[in-house]
Write a protein that holds these residues in place. Structure first.
Motif, PDB file in Angstrom:
ATOM      1  N   ALA A 225       0.834  -1.200   0.000  1.00 47.86           N
ATOM      2  CA  ALA A 225       0.000   0.000   0.000  1.00 47.86           C
ATOM      3  C   ALA A 225       0.872   1.255   0.000  1.00 47.86           C
ATOM      4  N   HIS A 226       1.926   1.257   0.776  1.00 51.18           N
ATOM      5  CA  HIS A 226       2.833   2.414   0.799  1.00 51.18           C
ATOM      6  C   HIS A 226       3.532   2.596  -0.550  1.00 51.18           C
ATOM      7  N   ALA A 227       3.627   1.508  -1.317  1.00 55.54           N
ATOM      8  CA  ALA A 227       4.233   1.582  -2.648  1.00 55.54           C
ATOM      9  C   ALA A 227       3.205   1.898  -3.733  1.00 55.54           C
ATOM     10  N   GLY A 228       1.934   2.112  -3.334  1.00 61.33           N
ATOM     11  CA  GLY A 228       0.918   2.519  -4.297  1.00 61.33           C
ATOM     12  C   GLY A 228       0.054   1.414  -4.858  1.00 61.33           C
ATOM     13  N   HIS A 229       0.139   0.199  -4.302  1.00 66.03           N
ATOM     14  CA  HIS A 229      -0.706  -0.897  -4.772  1.00 66.03           C
ATOM     15  C   HIS A 229      -2.107  -0.783  -4.171  1.00 66.03           C
ATOM     16  N   HIS A 230      -3.136  -1.008  -4.971  1.00 64.04           N
ATOM     17  CA  HIS A 230      -4.451  -1.308  -4.443  1.00 64.04           C
ATOM     18  C   HIS A 230      -4.427  -2.780  -4.015  1.00 64.04           C
ATOM     19  N   VAL A 231      -5.068  -3.090  -2.900  1.00 61.72           N
ATOM     20  CA  VAL A 231      -4.904  -4.413  -2.298  1.00 61.72           C
ATOM     21  C   VAL A 231      -6.254  -5.043  -1.969  1.00 61.72           C
ATOM     22  N   ALA A 232      -6.412  -6.302  -2.380  1.00 69.15           N
ATOM     23  CA  ALA A 232      -7.533  -7.124  -1.919  1.00 69.15           C
ATOM     24  C   ALA A 232      -6.929  -8.294  -1.145  1.00 69.15           C
ATOM     25  N   PHE A 233      -7.312  -8.425   0.122  1.00 68.22           N
ATOM     26  CA  PHE A 233      -6.755  -9.536   0.887  1.00 68.22           C
ATOM     27  C   PHE A 233      -7.862 -10.364   1.522  1.00 68.22           C
ATOM     28  N   SER A 234      -7.546 -11.631   1.719  1.00 66.64           N
ATOM     29  CA  SER A 234      -8.506 -12.530   2.348  1.00 66.64           C
ATOM     30  C   SER A 234      -8.137 -12.751   3.808  1.00 66.64           C
ATOM     31  N   TYR A 235      -9.137 -13.174   4.565  1.00 61.78           N
ATOM     32  CA  TYR A 235      -8.929 -13.582   5.955  1.00 61.78           C
ATOM     33  C   TYR A 235      -9.939 -14.677   6.241  1.00 61.78           C
ATOM     34  N   ARG A 236      -9.683 -15.442   7.308  1.00 60.70           N
ATOM     35  CA  ARG A 236     -10.597 -16.532   7.613  1.00 60.70           C
ATOM     36  C   ARG A 236     -11.678 -16.131   8.616  1.00 60.70           C
ATOM     37  N   ARG A 237     -11.256 -15.732   9.857  1.00 59.78           N
ATOM     38  CA  ARG A 237     -12.266 -15.531  10.910  1.00 59.78           C
ATOM     39  C   ARG A 237     -12.166 -14.184  11.623  1.00 59.78           C
ATOM     40  N   ASP A 238     -10.981 -13.652  11.742  1.00 64.56           N
ATOM     41  CA  ASP A 238     -10.769 -12.500  12.614  1.00 64.56           C
ATOM     42  C   ASP A 238     -11.078 -11.196  11.879  1.00 64.56           C
ATOM     43  N   ARG A 239     -12.344 -10.810  11.912  1.00 65.85           N
ATOM     44  CA  ARG A 239     -12.764  -9.597  11.204  1.00 65.85           C
ATOM     45  C   ARG A 239     -12.131  -8.354  11.824  1.00 65.85           C
ATOM     46  N   ALA A 240     -11.952  -8.367  13.137  1.00 60.29           N
ATOM     47  CA  ALA A 240     -11.364  -7.191  13.794  1.00 60.29           C
ATOM     48  C   ALA A 240      -9.933  -6.964  13.312  1.00 60.29           C
ATOM     49  N   ALA A 241      -9.158  -8.039  13.195  1.00 62.94           N
ATOM     50  CA  ALA A 241      -7.787  -7.909  12.701  1.00 62.94           C
ATOM     51  C   ALA A 241      -7.789  -7.439  11.249  1.00 62.94           C
TER      52      ALA A 241
END
Length: 242
Positions: free
Chosen positions: A23-39
């Motif tokens: 992100a600091h390098a200018g990438h748009h980011v889509a990331f996955s997670y399993r359970r921890d919505r708060a994190a």
């Protein structure tokens, strides 16, 4: 046009560190997670604070439909240009003869099947070239005797996947590489039953300490970027000398 990068398992550890760096390098980011919505929300806020677009998607990478949904969400940010195959698990550390078949299947499904499904989606969608980086492990060549030989075997498969895909996708301008971290200070050790493993292992690491997630993220970012334009089929070791 800004790069759009998909990261599996981006809510903590190496995945979160990579998301922040990109992100600091200018990438748009889509990331996955399993359970921890708060994190996931915490990481998402950090990404948005840099000014890029970002989305967190709940996804089990063992499920092809959920992997497709992750990439569909990424496509809303723009054409996908990068994939970081990072979502991974271990199982309780112990002798090979005590390995539970359910643990074996879980490690294979997440660390290998999940990587294959995500790489397949990336290869289908990268119409104008791109880069894939998978997170392997020094275990792939060290074998992890007495700890998790099955995990090491799966990571060796990641290295082979990297070499084969690099050759197959090179004519389309898609580079495929991997990083092989050593013992890194992340939560994965707690999940395998030994949260203090990084510090206990420090004495056998040539550099005398465990690594940090940001140090692996730096290698991933380099492999995704233009400075690595002639690098493909490579497994870059980030192991402190292991």
């Amino acid at each position: 046009m800004s790069p759009v990068t998909v990261i599996t398992g981006g809510s903590r550890g190496i995945g979160a560190a990579t998301a922040r760096r990109l992100a600091h390098a200018g990438h748009h980011v889509a990331f996955s997670y399993r359970r921890d919505r708060a994190a996931a929300d915490k990481v998402l806020a950090e990404l948005h604070a840099t000014g890029v677009r970002a989305v967190a998607v709940p996804a089990d990478t063992r499920d092809p439909d959920q992997v497709t949904a992750l990439f569909d969400a990424a496509a809303d940010l723009g054409p996908v240009t990068g994939l970081v195959n990072n979502a991974g698990v271990t199982s309780p550390i112990g002798p090979f003869v005590d390995l539970d078949p359910d643990d074996l299947r879980h490690v294979v499904d997440v660390n290998l099947v999940g990587y294959v499904l995500a790489a397949q989606q990336a290869a289908r969608r990268m119409s104008t070239g791109g880069a894939i980086v998978s997170v392997s492990s020094v275990a792939a060549t060290l074998g992890s005797p007495g700890e998790y030989v099955h995990y090491a075997a799966v990571k060796a498969a990641t290295d082979t996947l990297t070499v084969g895909l690099a050759k197959e996708l090179a004519p389309r301008g898609i580079r495929v590489n991997a990083v092989a971290p050593g013992i890194i200070r992340t939560e994965i050790h707690a999940l395998s039953g030994q949260p203090d493993r990084p510090d206990r292992a420090a004495a056998r690491i040539p550099l005398g300490r465990p690594g940090e997630p940001d140090e692996v993220a730096a290698a991933i970012a380099w492999l995704l970027g233009p400075d690595a334009s002639y690098t493909t089929g490579t497994v870059l070791r980030v192991g402190g000398g292991l």
